[in-house]
Design an enzyme around this catalytic site. Structure first.
Site, short mmCIF file in Angstrom:
data_model
loop_
_atom_site.label_atom_id
_atom_site.label_comp_id
_atom_site.label_asym_id
_atom_site.label_seq_id
_atom_site.Cartn_x
_atom_site.Cartn_y
_atom_site.Cartn_z
N ARG A 85 68.48 -82.75 -23.33
CA ARG A 85 69.37 -83.80 -23.87
C ARG A 85 68.48 -84.98 -24.29
NH1 ARG A 85 73.49 -85.52 -19.57
NH2 ARG A 85 74.63 -83.67 -20.19
N ARG A 155 71.91 -93.87 -18.37
CA ARG A 155 71.80 -92.81 -19.39
C ARG A 155 71.77 -93.39 -20.80
NH1 ARG A 155 74.02 -87.87 -17.14
NH2 ARG A 155 73.38 -87.83 -14.96
N LYS A 216 74.41 -91.25 -11.33
CA LYS A 216 74.29 -91.55 -12.76
C LYS A 216 74.97 -92.87 -13.10
CE LYS A 216 76.44 -87.80 -14.22
NZ LYS A 216 77.29 -86.84 -14.97
N LYS A 218 76.25 -95.30 -16.63
CA LYS A 218 76.47 -95.20 -18.08
C LYS A 218 76.84 -96.55 -18.68
CE LYS A 218 77.76 -90.37 -17.91
NZ LYS A 218 78.80 -89.34 -18.15
N CYS A 436 84.68 -80.20 -24.08
CA CYS A 436 83.31 -80.23 -23.56
C CYS A 436 82.66 -78.88 -23.83
CB CYS A 436 83.34 -80.50 -22.06
SG CYS A 436 83.98 -79.11 -21.11
N CYS A 442 77.42 -74.04 -19.22
CA CYS A 442 77.59 -75.02 -18.15
C CYS A 442 77.79 -74.33 -16.80
CB CYS A 442 78.78 -75.93 -18.44
SG CYS A 442 78.99 -77.13 -17.12
N CYS A 481 86.17 -78.37 -16.34
CA CYS A 481 86.23 -78.67 -14.91
C CYS A 481 86.52 -80.16 -14.76
CB CYS A 481 84.92 -78.28 -14.21
SG CYS A 481 83.62 -79.52 -14.34
N CYS A 485 83.71 -84.05 -18.97
CA CYS A 485 82.72 -84.46 -19.98
C CYS A 485 83.31 -84.67 -21.37
CB CYS A 485 81.60 -83.44 -20.05
SG CYS A 485 80.83 -83.16 -18.45
FE1 SRM Z 1 78.83 -84.28 -18.41
C1 SRM Z 1 77.57 -82.69 -15.70
C2 SRM Z 1 77.79 -81.80 -20.40
C3 SRM Z 1 79.45 -86.23 -21.07
C4 SRM Z 1 80.75 -86.31 -16.41
N1 SRM Z 1 77.80 -82.56 -18.09
C5 SRM Z 1 77.34 -82.10 -16.91
C6 SRM Z 1 76.46 -80.87 -17.10
C7 SRM Z 1 75.04 -81.33 -17.27
C8 SRM Z 1 76.57 -79.79 -16.00
C9 SRM Z 1 75.59 -79.84 -14.86
O1 SRM Z 1 75.53 -80.87 -14.17
O2 SRM Z 1 74.89 -78.86 -14.66
C10 SRM Z 1 77.06 -80.35 -18.44
C11 SRM Z 1 76.13 -79.49 -19.29
C12 SRM Z 1 76.92 -78.52 -20.13
C13 SRM Z 1 76.11 -77.88 -21.17
O3 SRM Z 1 75.88 -76.66 -21.08
O4 SRM Z 1 75.68 -78.57 -22.11
C14 SRM Z 1 77.56 -81.64 -19.05
N2 SRM Z 1 78.52 -84.09 -20.36
C15 SRM Z 1 78.17 -82.96 -21.02
C16 SRM Z 1 78.28 -83.12 -22.52
C17 SRM Z 1 77.22 -82.35 -23.30
C18 SRM Z 1 79.70 -82.72 -22.94
C19 SRM Z 1 79.96 -82.54 -24.40
O5 SRM Z 1 80.72 -81.62 -24.68
O6 SRM Z 1 79.49 -83.31 -25.25
C20 SRM Z 1 78.17 -84.66 -22.61
C21 SRM Z 1 76.75 -85.11 -22.70
C22 SRM Z 1 76.66 -86.59 -22.72
C23 SRM Z 1 75.29 -87.12 -23.00
O7 SRM Z 1 74.81 -86.92 -24.11
O8 SRM Z 1 74.74 -87.77 -22.11
C24 SRM Z 1 78.75 -85.06 -21.25
N3 SRM Z 1 79.84 -86.02 -18.69
C25 SRM Z 1 80.09 -86.59 -19.89
C26 SRM Z 1 81.16 -87.55 -19.77
C27 SRM Z 1 81.79 -88.34 -20.93
C28 SRM Z 1 81.08 -89.62 -21.18
O9 SRM Z 1 80.11 -89.97 -20.49
O10 SRM Z 1 81.52 -90.33 -22.09
C29 SRM Z 1 81.54 -87.56 -18.44
C30 SRM Z 1 82.72 -88.35 -17.84
C31 SRM Z 1 82.44 -89.78 -17.69
C32 SRM Z 1 81.86 -90.08 -16.33
O11 SRM Z 1 80.66 -89.95 -16.17
O12 SRM Z 1 82.65 -90.42 -15.43
C33 SRM Z 1 80.70 -86.60 -17.76
N4 SRM Z 1 79.07 -84.49 -16.38
C34 SRM Z 1 79.94 -85.36 -15.79
C35 SRM Z 1 79.88 -85.15 -14.37
C36 SRM Z 1 80.68 -85.92 -13.28
C37 SRM Z 1 80.00 -87.15 -12.84
C38 SRM Z 1 80.65 -87.82 -11.67
O13 SRM Z 1 80.90 -89.02 -11.74
O14 SRM Z 1 80.93 -87.14 -10.67
C39 SRM Z 1 78.96 -84.09 -14.15
C40 SRM Z 1 78.56 -83.47 -12.81
C41 SRM Z 1 77.67 -84.33 -11.99
O15 SRM Z 1 77.09 -85.32 -12.46
O16 SRM Z 1 77.53 -83.99 -10.82
C42 SRM Z 1 78.49 -83.71 -15.45
FE1 SF4 Z 2 80.69 -78.47 -17.71
FE2 SF4 Z 2 82.76 -79.49 -16.47
FE3 SF4 Z 2 81.27 -81.03 -18.03
FE4 SF4 Z 2 82.80 -79.21 -19.13
S1 SF4 Z 2 83.53 -80.93 -17.92
S2 SF4 Z 2 80.64 -79.58 -19.62
S3 SF4 Z 2 82.74 -77.58 -17.64
S4 SF4 Z 2 80.61 -80.09 -16.15
#
Ligand code: SRM
Ligand code: SF4
Length: 572
Positions: A85, A155, A216, A218, A436, A442, A481, A485
């Site tokens: 990323r 981030r 994390k 943001k 997502c 993922c 899930c 995201c």
């Molecule tokens: Fe996310 C984890 C993809 C935006 C909340 N996110 C992941 C992971 C890395 C899975 C992992 O931990 O192994 C996913 C990888 C999937 C893949 O195969 O690419 C993943 N997140 C994404 C992306 C690519 C979704 C998309 O379809 O675009 C976004 C990448 C953003 C970036 O460029 O940095 C992405 N993730 C978000 C958002 C939306 C936002 O930030 O605007 C959220 C919700 C907002 C928030 O943070 O509250 C988000 N991702 C999470 C979480 C839950 C965090 C938490 O507070 O518990 C995880 C899991 C974790 O961190 O433990 C996670």
């Molecule tokens: Fe993966 Fe859940 Fe984020 Fe979708 S919402 S990319 S399933 S961690």
């Protein structure tokens, strides 16, 4: 470096620290033994702590879940690879950089795609170990890095793309870059490991601390009236306040976040709270000290309750804000008036105040690949080869071809049309739907999202047409899930994966992303969801007030109760 205030017992959660705290502490400022692991040919993966540490360098270890069982049967380890990323504050990428990343994806990744994310950057999926170091060197030579795009750090900083008001955008964009730079880790681990930089020992991380943040973090910079960045998903937000078209300062909002865990009522999506106005000169001090307060008071015992949103709810908004004021030497003024009226992208051409033209392209789930009849990767390559402006990745996974001079408009539009990048028949519903990544890459996915979105949208389009409103839309988002995201927890209708083919349905978010939706149906199939939506869309069409969005209707008519204060209302 702990502030003396941080020792106050009620502000710091006592107990056994989570294992991530140990590994950060022992990592020698994020170095671990990544270099040794990289040379180990026995496994395609990273071992022990390095599995987590590579995240701070912008990579996640993954494997293709579609073939996991088959490989296990053959007694093979999962097909380990990494997802990268990039760090692109404000989402601006030049045509030269585009050509470099597209070529790398084409030649060196398992899937051959570039994936635009919900945070204005791109990901490569499926990079095998022998290519990882080269990947960093290639992107770095093009001026791109992936430092701190994952892990317990600040981030990628978002900034509303807004190409129309180019002067305001240019200023806001510069701030997003400055904030990003200011909050970056100071360790030289990334340069040493991936770029063969000189070994330079790190002795302190003055802002992030030697064990980095509890979780994390943001940050966004937004320019009203568009809330494209969905600021309520973020820990720290700077909302641009302008006078006579000039940026004069920010309203600062703290403590948003969308993730939760199914069945754990101590976790919930939460909107950010308004701390008030600051003039521009205090931007970096406020950014720094929202981070340091969260660094010192955030929960390092339980990672599920470690984000800023929970710290605010635990210590109190006033206490948190007063501490930021004390450390930054700043007093927040009363918030200045502003209004969000949209958060979607404006597709097609717009002209900026500078007379340049900007073309926003819809990219389904941000996936850039040559699809049958839609060779969009090739199309974007051809545009990049002649484009004189830049590209802007939006927080809705779309792409703006920005800064096009009048005499290039026709040529760029022709290429876009020939390669399926413009579809005049695309419905408002499709343009307002998002998913997502989810399966197959993922590891946390419980249900399909990106691969399921086209079918779901087609069904919802049929429902709208059936009720006589084919040009209307619902802000519809699907996530695999509850991490959320694709920001389903700010949608009018949000589907959250519960298990294979099963989702929770949340309703009641609004069109501008300032309300968290509430659970309506639990653990149901897409068929049940569509039956429910059919009934509710019918009611909405018949009973709505003029211009009333679907989410607002579901609240006003009592379909779901409004979530005003998440901690109290979300699970009630
Ligand atoms: Fe996310 C984890 C993809 C935006 C909340 N996110 C992941 C992971 C890395 C899975 C992992 O931990 O192994 C996913 C990888 C999937 C893949 O195969 O690419 C993943 N997140 C994404 C992306 C690519 C979704 C998309 O379809 O675009 C976004 C990448 C953003 C970036 O460029 O940095 C992405 N993730 C978000 C958002 C939306 C936002 O930030 O605007 C959220 C919700 C907002 C928030 O943070 O509250 C988000 N991702 C999470 C979480 C839950 C965090 C938490 O507070 O518990 C995880 C899991 C974790 O961190 O433990 C996670
Ligand atoms: Fe993966 Fe859940 Fe984020 Fe979708 S919402 S990319 S399933 S961690």
């Amino acid at each position: 470096m702990l502030d003396s205030q941080s020792d106050r017992p009620n502000l710091v959660v006592e107990g056994k620290l989570s294992d991530n705290e140990r590994l950060k502490h022992e990592s020698d400022f994020l170095r671990g033994t990544i270099t040794q692991d990289l040379q180990d040919p026995i496994t395609g993966g990273f071992s022990a702590d390095n599995f987590q540490l590579i995240r701070f360098h912008g990579m996640y270890q993954q494997d293709d879940r579609d073939i996991r069982a088959e490989r296990a049967q053959q007694k093979l380890e999962p097909l380990h690879n990494v997802m990268l990323r990039a760090r692109m504050p404000g989402g601006i990428i030049t045509p030269e950089q585009w050509l470099v990343i597209e070529k790398f994806a084409e030649e060196n990744t398992l899937y051959g795609s570039v994936r635009l994310t919900t945070r204005q950057t791109f990901q490569f999926h499926g990079v095998f170990k022998p290519h990882i170091k080269n990947m960093h060197q290639v992107i770095n030579a093009a001026g791109i890095d992936s430092i701190a795009t994952a892990g317990d750090v600040n981030r990628n900083v978002l900034c509303t793309t807004n190409p129309v008001e180019s002067e305001l955008h240019a200023e806001a964009y510069e701030w997003s870059k400055r904030i990003s730079e200011h909050l970056l880790p100071k360790t030289k681990a990334y340069t040493e490991i991936w770029l063969d930089g000189e070994k330079a020992s790190t002795t302190e991380e003055p802002i992030l601390g030697e064990t980095y943040l509890p979780r994390k973090f943001k940050t966004t910079v937004s320019i009203p009236p568009n809330n494209e960045v969905d600021l309520h998903a973020n820990d720290l937000n700077f909302v641009a306040i302008a006078e006579d078209g000039k940026l004069i300062g920010w309203n600062v909002l703290v403590g948003g976040g969308l993730a939760m865990t199914h069945g754990d009522t101590a976790t919930y999506p939460r909107k950010a709270d308004d701390f008030g106005f600051i003039p521009l000169e205090h931007t970096l001090a406020v950014a720094e000290h929202v981070v340091t307060v969260q660094r010192d008071w955030g929960n390092r015992v339980n990672r599920k309750n470690a984000k800023t949103k929970y710290t605010l709810d635990r210590v109190g908004i006033d206490t948190f804000k007063a501490e930021v004021e004390r450390r930054a030497g700043v007093t927040f003024g009363p918030s200045r008036p502003y209004e969000f009226t949209s958060r979607g992208d404006r597709f097609g051409w717009v002209e900026g105040v500078d007379g340049k033209h900007h073309l926003t392209l819809f990219i389904l789930s941000g996936r850039i690949l040559d699809f049958p009849n839609r060779p969009i990767k090739t199309g974007l390559r051809k545009i990049a080869e002649i484009h004189k402006g830049d590209f802007r990745m939006t927080a809705n996974q779309n792409l703006v071809v920005a800064g096009v001079p009048e005499d290039q408009k026709d040529e760029i539009e022709r290429i876009a049309r020939e390669h399926g990048l413009i579809d005049d028949l695309m419905t408002p519903q499709m343009k307002n739907s998002m998913a997502c990544v989810s399966l197959p890459t993922c590891p946390l996915a419980m249900a399909e999202a990106e691969r399921f979105l086209p079918d779901l949208v087609a069904e919802v389009e049929e429902l709208l047409a059936g009720h006589g409103v084919p040009q209307d839309h619902i802000v519809l988002r699907v996530v695999g899930c509850p991490n959320g995201c694709g920001r389903a927890m700010l949608a009018e209708a949000g589907l959250v994966g519960k298990g294979p083919g099963k989702y929770n349905l949340y309703l009641g978010g609004n069109r501008i992303g300032t309300r968290v939706p509430k659970l309506y149906r639990e653990n149901v199939s897409p068929q049940v969801i569509l039956e429910e939506l059919d009934i509710l869309i019918g009611r909405w069409v018949r009973e709505r007030n003029p211009d009333e969005g679907f989410g607002d209707f579901t609240i006003r008519s009592g379909v779901v109760a409004e979530v005003k204060v998440s901690k109290r209302d979300f699970h009630a």
